[in-house]
Design an enzyme around this catalytic site. Structure first.
Site, short mmCIF file in Angstrom:
data_model
loop_
_atom_site.label_atom_id
_atom_site.label_comp_id
_atom_site.label_asym_id
_atom_site.label_seq_id
_atom_site.Cartn_x
_atom_site.Cartn_y
_atom_site.Cartn_z
CE LYS A 121 -3.98 -2.22 1.95
NZ LYS A 121 -5.12 -2.22 2.76
CG HIS A 122 4.61 1.22 0.03
ND1 HIS A 122 4.59 0.31 1.05
CD2 HIS A 122 5.52 0.77 -0.85
CE1 HIS A 122 5.44 -0.65 0.79
NE2 HIS A 122 6.02 -0.40 -0.36
CB ALA A 123 4.08 4.42 -5.10
#
Ligand code: T46
Length: 133
Positions: free
Chosen positions: A49-51
């Site tokens: 749940k991140h980039a």
């Protein structure tokens, strides 16, 4: 979409199988700065749940399976990792979510940078703003 699946070259004989991944090669298109691994995973827990602004990575399911959701801000695709001879290359500016871990799934991750929490984009809205701007 800045990701692709890699079929590693397997060297095998009657004793078993071996895969070698060298930096700046057909299989690893960056200098390797870090390797980390994830284990003792649970089916109901989600990760990621991140980039990443800069980080490139190759992820291998050494044992077990999990699903990756990959999103470039326009499209969302899912990929299953369930074999040690497949790698998932994820480039910059790709939102990722990991879910549906099998019990005891073990992931090995080869990374292009050292760990830097400032380099993470942890809000999806911020991710969309970053890629548009
Ligand atoms: C990614 C996916 C596939 C460190 O101290 N050093 C490290 O190199 C890493 C990767 C993490 N950490 C710490 C930071 C957190 O306190 O370990 C803890 C768990 O990390 P995180 O919540 O970021 O784990 P995941 O599974 O959500 O994401 C990780 C990577 O961080 C990320 O880059 O793409 O695996």
């Amino acid at each position: 979409m800045n990701y692709r699946l890699i079929d590693f070259n397997i060297m095998g004989d009657s004793r078993g199988k071996l895969i070698a991944a060298e930096e700046l090669s057909e299989f690893v298109p960056f200098e390797i700065k870090r390797v980390y691994w994830i284990f003792d995973t649970l089916p109901d827990e989600e990760r990621g749940k991140h980039a990443h602004k800069e980080l490139e990575q190759i992820i291998v399911a050494m044992d077990g399976a999990c699903q990756f959701v990959l999103d470039d801000g326009k499209k969302r695709e899912t990929v299953w990792l369930n074999r040690p001879d497949k790698g998932l290359y994820i480039g910059k500016n790709m939102w990722r979510e990991m879910r549906h871990f099998s019990y005891g799934c073990k992931l090995m991750i080869i990374a292009s940078t050292k760990y830097d929490p400032k380099e993470y984009i942890r809000s999806y809205d911020e991710f969309l703003k970053t890629i548009k701007g």
